[in-house]
Design an enzyme around this catalytic site. Structure first.
Site, PDB file in Angstrom:
ATOM      1  N   HIS A  54       0.834  -1.214   0.000  1.00 47.15           N
ATOM      2  CA  HIS A  54       0.000   0.000   0.000  1.00 47.15           C
ATOM      3  C   HIS A  54       0.867   1.261   0.000  1.00 47.15           C
ATOM      4  O   HIS A  54       0.420   2.309   0.441  1.00 47.15           O
ATOM      5  CB  HIS A  54      -0.950   0.035   1.199  1.00 47.15           C
ATOM      6  CG  HIS A  54      -1.673  -1.250   1.451  1.00 47.15           C
ATOM      7  ND1 HIS A  54      -2.925  -1.515   0.949  1.00 47.15           N
ATOM      8  CD2 HIS A  54      -1.297  -2.372   2.123  1.00 47.15           C
ATOM      9  CE1 HIS A  54      -3.297  -2.734   1.314  1.00 47.15           C
ATOM     10  NE2 HIS A  54      -2.316  -3.280   2.025  1.00 47.15           N
ATOM     11  N   SER A  58      15.553  21.443 -16.253  1.00 44.86           N
ATOM     12  CA  SER A  58      14.391  22.278 -16.525  1.00 44.86           C
ATOM     13  C   SER A  58      14.878  23.602 -17.090  1.00 44.86           C
ATOM     14  O   SER A  58      15.927  24.107 -16.699  1.00 44.86           O
ATOM     15  CB  SER A  58      13.617  22.508 -15.236  1.00 44.86           C
ATOM     16  OG  SER A  58      12.847  23.687 -15.327  1.00 44.86           O
ATOM     17  N   LYS A 108      16.423  21.497 -10.978  1.00 46.23           N
ATOM     18  CA  LYS A 108      15.778  20.259 -11.394  1.00 46.23           C
ATOM     19  C   LYS A 108      16.693  19.296 -12.154  1.00 46.23           C
ATOM     20  O   LYS A 108      17.506  19.683 -12.964  1.00 46.23           O
ATOM     21  CB  LYS A 108      14.572  20.570 -12.309  1.00 46.23           C
ATOM     22  CG  LYS A 108      13.412  21.232 -11.633  1.00 46.23           C
ATOM     23  CD  LYS A 108      12.684  20.351 -10.641  1.00 46.23           C
ATOM     24  CE  LYS A 108      11.837  19.284 -11.308  1.00 46.23           C
ATOM     25  NZ  LYS A 108      10.690  19.866 -12.029  1.00 46.23           N
ATOM     26  N   GLU A 143      10.151   8.246 -17.137  1.00 40.58           N
ATOM     27  CA  GLU A 143       8.819   8.831 -17.381  1.00 40.58           C
ATOM     28  C   GLU A 143       8.341   8.524 -18.795  1.00 40.58           C
ATOM     29  O   GLU A 143       7.182   8.175 -19.023  1.00 40.58           O
ATOM     30  CB  GLU A 143       8.867  10.348 -17.198  1.00 40.58           C
ATOM     31  CG  GLU A 143       8.995  10.791 -15.765  1.00 40.58           C
ATOM     32  CD  GLU A 143       9.174  12.308 -15.701  1.00 40.58           C
ATOM     33  OE1 GLU A 143       8.180  13.008 -15.486  1.00 40.58           O
ATOM     34  OE2 GLU A 143      10.312  12.782 -15.891  1.00 40.58           O
TER      35      GLU A 143
END
Ligand code: ARG
Length: 461
Positions: free
Chosen positions: A160, A281, A287, A294
């Site tokens: 979970h 970024s 970043k 992804e």
């Protein structure tokens, strides 16, 4: 001669094809990727025709040499694909006749584009499956290496997405390998049904020439010949099966991706991906984005979509071949490109995963990951499991109030909850004690992880 005059079916037509219809119905823009398989299939077919006496040896020799020349031309980039010749098959056949003269027109004896295209697709997919199997193996081995380097590295295991029990990072990597092993098995299984030869089915009913299908199958490395001509030209199950296996591979890569994205966040901080696999970024200087995982996660959508496209393509087709089947190619080709790219980038990236063992350990120390171990300890002292569960629940609640983990409580504090607790309890409350205790096949103990690695190395060798 203009291409129009070459259209093999021009005889029955009195008007030329509408220009847009020609472009609309053509597949050469995408099926030219099967040129090598088409030529290989044609060479085998020509040899078979000579073997049974339909072509003379001399005719066969000229056809085979002509096809070999065309292969060289295509690979040199010296081949003008023509839309008015519709597809890869007619482009190559027209070029053959251009190149060697009238005898080129004999190649298509006893076959149809229907069995030809089905054969090309199988030859092409067979080769791609072998490439994908190689990439899956390379990724599995990279994961095994990472598992070996971190057989003792402890991290929190989750259910979970809540801290559950301590595990080893090596064990976690081997869970991914377990998925890849099934992926390989599925592809091998699928390959067996891909490797069946449709040639000889001709348009749909077979051919009146005295063909020797076993001969052609041997030439092309097929394990068997398709048993029913109607099925042979119309069957695309093998592509759907492949896409099913491919969708599953992408689903697995997507799951890995999700974990890598989470673990590389500042909040988890479990890993860092190599700079060469990330981007920055344009606005936020701090970043470092996990673009590769992804994108792989995102690309899974394509293969799922292509699987659905093929199932839908086939669902209402009557026997035998229908032009609908031309729509099988782009989804298959794009799936293969997607799978090849995703597996390649993953196999390249895994060795560049930097594991932050300290952060994993700290996370495992939070969240009462050894609570089950305390319960098991009490069971060992004669407390029934359900009672032990309750005792530990109370101890955890106390720890939360105190802001301390179980291992940080004093013996006297622990003994408030059960007098079965003795000094030796701290052995089981350590992370090392917890993972070492799960010492059976499939368990997370470092000893078991190493044994599993040894088995995998043998299997993947
Ligand atoms: N380009 C066609 C395909 O991809 C080849 C087979 C054409 N057969 C036919 N009867 N029109 O399916």
């Amino acid at each position: 001669m203009s291409d129009d005059q070459y259209k093999p079916w021009a005889g029955r037509f009195s008007e030329p094809t509408d220009a847009f219809v020609e472009a609309f119905t053509a597949s050469v823009g995408f099926d030219q990727r099967m040129y090598r398989h088409d030529i290989t299939g044609s060479i085998a077919h020509a040899r078979m025709l000579a073997h049974v006496g339909v072509l003379t040896e001399e005719e066969c020799r000229r056809i085979v040499e002509g096809l070999q020349d065309i292969l060289i031309d295509i690979e040199r980039g010296d081949f003008a694909w023509s839309v008015s010749l519709e597809d890869v098959h007619m482009n190559i056949e027209a070029r053959l006749t251009d190149h060697i003269g009238e005898v080129g027109k004999k190649l298509h004896t006893g076959r149809s584009r229907n069995d030809q295209v089905a054969t090309d697709m199988r030859l092409y997919l067979r080769e791609e499956i072998d490439t994908l199997l190689g990439e899956l193996r390379r990724l599995a081995l990279a994961l095994v290496d990472l598992a070996e380097a971190h057989a003792d590295t402890i991290m929190p295991g989750f259910t979970h997405l809540q801290t559950a029990q301590p595990i080893t990072f090596g064990h976690h990597m081997l869970a991914w390998v377990a998925m890849l092993r099934r992926d390989m098995a599925r592809l091998r299984d699928c390959r067996a049904r891909v490797n069946v030869m449709p040639l000889g089915a001709a348009a749909l009913a077979g051919t009146s020439y005295p063909i020797d299908r076993e001969f052609t199958a041997r030439e092309l490395g097929f394990d068997a010949v398709a048993e029913n001509s109607l099925d042979a030209v119309s069957d695309r199950d093998f592509i759907i099966e492949f896409l099913g296996a491919g969708a599953m591979i992408m689903m697995h890569l997507s799951r890995f991706s999700e974990e890598l994205v989470m673990w590389s966040s500042a909040q988890f901080g479990f890993i860092e991906l190599g700079d060469s696999f990330c981007t920055g970024s344009s606005i936020m200087p701090q970043k470092k984005n996990p673009d590769v995982p992804e994108l792989v996660r995102g690309k899974s959508a394509r293969v799922y979509g292509h699987l659905m496209a093929l199932l839908t393509l086939m669902k209402s087709q009557p026997l035998a071949y229908n032009k609908d089947n031309q729509e099988d190619k782009e989804p298959l080709f794009d799936s293969i490109d997607t799978l090849r790219g995703a597996l390649r980038v993953y196999a390249d990236m895994v060795p560049h995963i930097h594991v932050k063992a300290e952060a994993m350990r700290e996370a495992a120390l939070k969240g009462y990951a050894t609570a089950t171990d305390l319960a098991d300890y009490l069971v060992g002292r004669g407390v029934p499991f359900r009672d032990a569960h309750e005792v530990v629940g109370k101890a955890v609640r106390y720890g939360i109030e105190q802001g301390r983990d179980l291992a940080e409580l004093k013996l006297s504090e622990l003994q408030q909850f059960s007098d079965a607790i003795g000094e030796d309890v701290f052995d089981v409350l350590t992370l090392e004690g917890s993972v070492a205790a799960r010492d059976h096949v499939g368990g997370t103990a470092p000893r078991q992880v190493r044994a599993a690695i040894a088995r995998l190395r043998e299997e993947l060798a």
